[in-house]
Design a protein around this motif. Structure first.
Motif, PDB file in Angstrom:
ATOM      1  N   SER A 196      43.398 -13.328  94.465  1.00 24.94           N
ATOM      2  CA  SER A 196      43.064 -13.420  95.893  1.00 24.94           C
ATOM      3  C   SER A 196      43.995 -12.570  96.732  1.00 24.94           C
ATOM      4  O   SER A 196      43.685 -12.231  97.875  1.00 24.94           O
ATOM      5  CB  SER A 196      43.104 -14.872  96.361  1.00 24.94           C
ATOM      6  OG  SER A 196      44.414 -15.372  96.253  1.00 24.94           O
ATOM      7  N   SER A 197      45.129 -12.182  96.158  1.00 22.18           N
ATOM      8  CA  SER A 197      46.082 -11.371  96.931  1.00 22.18           C
ATOM      9  C   SER A 197      45.525 -10.007  97.305  1.00 22.18           C
ATOM     10  O   SER A 197      46.029  -9.374  98.232  1.00 22.18           O
ATOM     11  CB  SER A 197      47.378 -11.190  96.127  1.00 22.18           C
ATOM     12  OG  SER A 197      47.113 -10.546  94.897  1.00 22.18           O
TER      13      SER A 197
ATOM     14  N   MET B 273      42.565  -9.558  98.485  1.00 19.94           N
ATOM     15  CA  MET B 273      41.457  -9.773  99.432  1.00 19.94           C
ATOM     16  C   MET B 273      41.975 -10.034 100.841  1.00 19.94           C
ATOM     17  O   MET B 273      43.164  -9.986 101.095  1.00 19.94           O
ATOM     18  CB  MET B 273      40.610 -10.941  98.955  1.00 19.94           C
ATOM     19  CG  MET B 273      40.117 -10.773  97.525  1.00 19.94           C
ATOM     20  SD  MET B 273      39.136 -12.175  97.006  1.00 19.94           S
ATOM     21  CE  MET B 273      38.960 -11.812  95.248  1.00 19.94           C
ATOM     22  N   GLY B 274      41.043 -10.306 101.743  1.00 24.83           N
ATOM     23  CA  GLY B 274      41.402 -10.682 103.112  1.00 24.83           C
ATOM     24  C   GLY B 274      40.923  -9.699 104.164  1.00 24.83           C
ATOM     25  O   GLY B 274      40.952 -10.001 105.342  1.00 24.83           O
ATOM     26  N   CYS B 275      40.483  -8.524 103.727  1.00 23.50           N
ATOM     27  CA  CYS B 275      40.029  -7.523 104.701  1.00 23.50           C
ATOM     28  C   CYS B 275      38.519  -7.350 104.621  1.00 23.50           C
ATOM     29  O   CYS B 275      37.892  -7.704 103.628  1.00 23.50           O
ATOM     30  CB  CYS B 275      40.730  -6.185 104.449  1.00 23.50           C
ATOM     31  SG  CYS B 275      40.429  -5.501 102.808  1.00 23.50           S
TER      32      CYS B 275
END
Lengths: 573, 573
Positions: free
Chosen positions: B561-562, B564-566
């Protein structure tokens, strides 16, 4: 313009309850759409070419015009290549939309390059506001502008005028913000220094022949810079000037040669009108003033901004022309530009601050007393070789996860759990001496009881160089009552409380803390969300001069996933 | 060093299967931890002070030393204020860790300021590699360095030497990368121009008295810049130089005055040794050369880097000193620095490219034929007033969501679904004429059948100025066989295929496409992931000169998951 009401009583009731004035206007409310590309562009606002962060290619960006009760929707496309952004709508309280306050690290993850983010909020009160980047020191790169919210049709303001104009004041550096920030973080510390110019509506004058630390392409005859007419007046007519300051560092005095100004609005609130020759305005403040074109119409006049509070003899004043109709708008006034008041006369500045009280017809009664009082002492500290500002010993460092997300979702690892102190060593601290080498860097939060009344006394003290400076403090999400300004150390055990103005205090969102003095404010913690309260000098907040308030975060509606994705909020939705 | 094997057959088998050589070394494998702060710092690598993006305060960053089979763990703390980052491990194939390839927009979301991201990957093959930022043009701001992977104990290399040294070659601009990128995106287009200096191990020489477009603090006597000894040699001893180029724009010729160099490694693969006086090296390439200290030991010698392929007469050559022990390391050689080969002699450069074939004992047999052939024509196009590079008509624009995430998770809205073309208008396109005004900007993907063999013929053609340039192409996640370099237009219907070298092609990760010519490569699409293939000239990939390959993304393990986020990956976990 501004708070609409023909009758004082109605106005007062309107103001008492957040958002209620909106109801009157909602029938006519419009949605105002803006579509903004944020990109780097080469700009020469003071004749020196520099990379600026622009809105649709312009710095400052376009003025947002809306009417009270309208919904403003700004779709932001980040077209910077490697740099994020976030845009704050300065003075808009974001009632029911705390995620739209636009503070990276507090209310949202920043907007990444290639991403589109939509800000949607209601402008619930007429007045003069501003917007600017709120991410690192990015605002200083040029991303800012004004917001004008008009009263709805049919409402009568407590003054009249023929036309209105906006006047945005800035200071401008030739060094990039990255360079400035690197110096502020460095060991040894490198200050940003004085600005190379002062801008009026995005335009200034720099002497290109003067040697400066970082020279570059500089062209005094560039059409982007130099003297320009601010506006044209017709003899006998009255003009409302909506003046805002988004300086990075500078406290300013603004004046129009030969003309009086009647101050009628401050930060969206009507003031008891008073007349000045020069308006002191601090970063983050807005004022509306009335100016009558009552001088010899055969010539033009200087509009000037002068730095005060700092001995910045190397920074030329901001200059523009007020043109009387019939004259060449570019005709230089025959007189020398005004030189402004002495930079170090604090007393006249405090006096003007004290003159700003609520218009008698529009007094919003302050609660009689507070439920909680915060005494916030600023000190400049050397923390592990870095020069920092601390408030009650803590230098604020924004966490990677925005507070609003971490507090709403219980991500307790995302920020400091230990609460900051409500007061400081009142007896022990000598405000006329620099703070010792101490203090910590952290991200704590003042958790305020929802609907409580909070007093904050900002207490100035001497910096490491043994001087005391002006700090304009800006509160997000609220207006506050300005209860008073005082000299020396505020003594909460003495008569100080009785001397505060609870009769007709002005409401503002930004207020100066003057050198060697204190400023007392009161606010109602009734806007669910997490809100920054900070010195609006960009270098100072970058160095930690701010605190964070939380109130009623449990009442905040489901957060939009668009504000997440960074830090501990990866994977939330 | 490098591919370990005393016997050719074993070596060949080792290479045939990705990762198998790792098994031999795994018993001794170590985990190598690095902890990096990425921050801006003022640096004067060529005497001109400029803000650089640094690793732990240094640019270039530290060399990573590891042994084949080791796991490298780099914990990256982004301490830039408003700017993201991502770091690519150039030449490391990231077998089983495609999310650690460090390409923002392809394999991960960028790392935001305040965030920490951990790269963890196995260095499965000995050799000389590099690392650098892979986000916008950020690499050009200084974030780069070398990776040296040694053979495990007991393995014998096909050459001997007494000591080894690293030599990192760069070119350097005084304009910021933001400034450079703004010009490349502007209408009208503003090229980055020629570099102000060439750096050898982060050090160069600039004539501070020379007027330049953007001057600044420049100090020829700064200890950060100027002539310095690269290393000290003992007469009679032999040195292995691990040479890498991370130039932004420049093709280089590197030489050591009076000394021959025997080329023994290219991009981590042993080459059939050949002797040169000057090594042509293109951005993204690494070579190891043997140099014997066989010259007059009473003096020092010049090590120089010269630009080739561009007529950059304004850029001084890179210079450093090779010190013979006993002499003052700073003693300037008595001769004039070497001037390098003629910048425009393409033939000698093609000749050297053709000399690079596999070491007879370490030939990795190429598959006899490909399952799919891509003929990729580069053209320079004017798209809506912007100058772009296109490949078969498409100028690559990275989407806001990394391909690896969007393809693994089926986020089809995140990138262009229409596949790009496998070929171009072979009959119609005249490579000696500029392309017409056409082309599109997009983010399509070549989806390759997993485990298939793919041929790519890179076809050069004239730019809008009617010239043809060198383009070093770099493939992520793989090495490829270099089948050949040719002049003019590759004709797939003719004998061209028969003339390709399938007998002993070298494997590389970066290969030059020479002016007015073509380059043919073959690779095995057997590394599950999404991989960028692009011109390693920073301005060119910024202008769209790249393509994206996907293979076996369904075989990729659960993504961390690191990354991801964008973009569309907000809310995924």
């Amino acid at each position: 313009m501004m708070l609409p009401s023909p009758r004082p009583l109605v106005a007062a009731i309107l103001c008492l309850y957040l958002g209620s004035s909106l109801l009157l206007a909602v029938a006519d409310a419009k949605v105002r759409h803006y579509d903004w590309d944020i990109s780097y562009q080469k700009k020469s606002p003071d004749c020196f070419e520099k990379l600026a962060v622009t809105v649709n290619g312009e710095a400052p960006g376009p003025t947002i015009y809306a009417t009270q009760g309208d919904t403003v929707v700004v779709t932001v496309h980040n077209k910077l290549e490697t740099e994020n952004t976030a845009i704050h709508w300065h003075g808009i309280r974001q009632i029911d939309t705390p995620w739209a306050d636009g503070v990276a690290g507090v209310t949202q993850c920043p907007i990444l390059p290639g991403e589109t983010f939509t800000y949607r909020f209601v402008v619930d009160r007429a007045g003069t506001y501003m917007y600017h980047a709120h991410y690192g020191m990015q605002r200083v790169a040029g991303l800012n502008g004004m917001i004008v919210v008009s009263v709805p049709d049919g409402f009568v303001e407590p003054f009249t005028y023929d036309e209105e104009h906006t006047v945005l004041l800035e200071d401008w550096w030739h060094k990039s913000v990255y360079d400035q920030a690197t110096g502020l973080s460095a060991k040894p510390f490198v200050f940003v220094g004085e600005p190379q110019s002062l801008l009026i509506n995005g335009r200034g004058i720099f002497n290109c022949s003067k040697p400066v630390p970082a020279t570059g392409t500089c062209n005094t005859s560039s059409p982007d810079c130099g003297l320009r007419s601010l506006f044209t007046v017709v003899p006998g007519k009255t003009y409302l000037l909506r003046i805002g300051s988004l300086t990075s560092l500078s406290s300013l005095s603004f004046e129009i040669e030969g003309h009086s100004m009647t101050v009628v609005e401050a930060d969206g609130h009507y003031v008891r009108p008073f007349v000045v020759r020069n308006l002191f305005i601090y970063s983050g403040e807005t004022y509306s003033v009335l100016v009558k074109a009552d001088q010899d119409p055969r010539r033009n006049y200087w509009a000037t901004s002068h730095m005060v509070g700092r001995n910045a003899s190397t920074t030329p004043s901001g200059k523009a022309i007020v043109n009387y109709v019939g004259n060449d708008p570019q005709m230089t006034p025959p007189t020398a530009p005004t030189t402004g008041p002495p930079w170090n006369n604090t007393a006249i500045r405090v006096e003007q601050s004290r003159a700003i009280v609520a218009h008698p017809g529009y007094v919003v009664p302050a609660p009689a007393r507070a439920d909680r009082t915060l005494l916030l002492l600023n000190t400049q500290n050397n923390i592990d070789g870095h020069i920092k500002w601390t408030i009650n010993g803590v230098s604020l460092h924004f966490p990677a996860t925005p507070y609003l997300v971490s507090m709403k979702h219980g991500l307790t690892a995302a920020y400091d759990q230990r609460p900051p102190l409500d007061s400081y060593d009142l007896m022990g601290h000598d405000i006329s001496a620099p703070a010792p080498t101490n203090g910590t860097i952290g991200s704590p939060v003042y958790r305020l009881a929802f609907d409580s009344v909070v007093d904050v006394v900002l207490q100035n003290s001497n910096m490491l160089n043994n001087m005391s400076e002006t700090h304009p403090w800006h509160l997000h999400g609220h207006d506050f009552w300005v209860l008073g300004h005082g000299d020396g150390k505020f003594d909460p055990t003495a008569d100080a409380w009785r001397l505060l103005n609870v009769k007709d205090p002005i409401m503002k969102n930004t207020v100066p803390l003057h050198p060697d003095g204190w400023t007392a404010i009161r606010f109602h913690a009734n806007n669910p969300g997490v809100w920054l309260f900070h010195c609006h000098i960009e270098a100072h907040v970058f160095m930690g001069m701010g605190v964070v308030f939380e109130e009623g975060v449990e009442r905040v509606r489901r957060l939009p996933s668009s504000i997440m994705g960074c830090g501990h909020s990866k994977g939330l939705h």
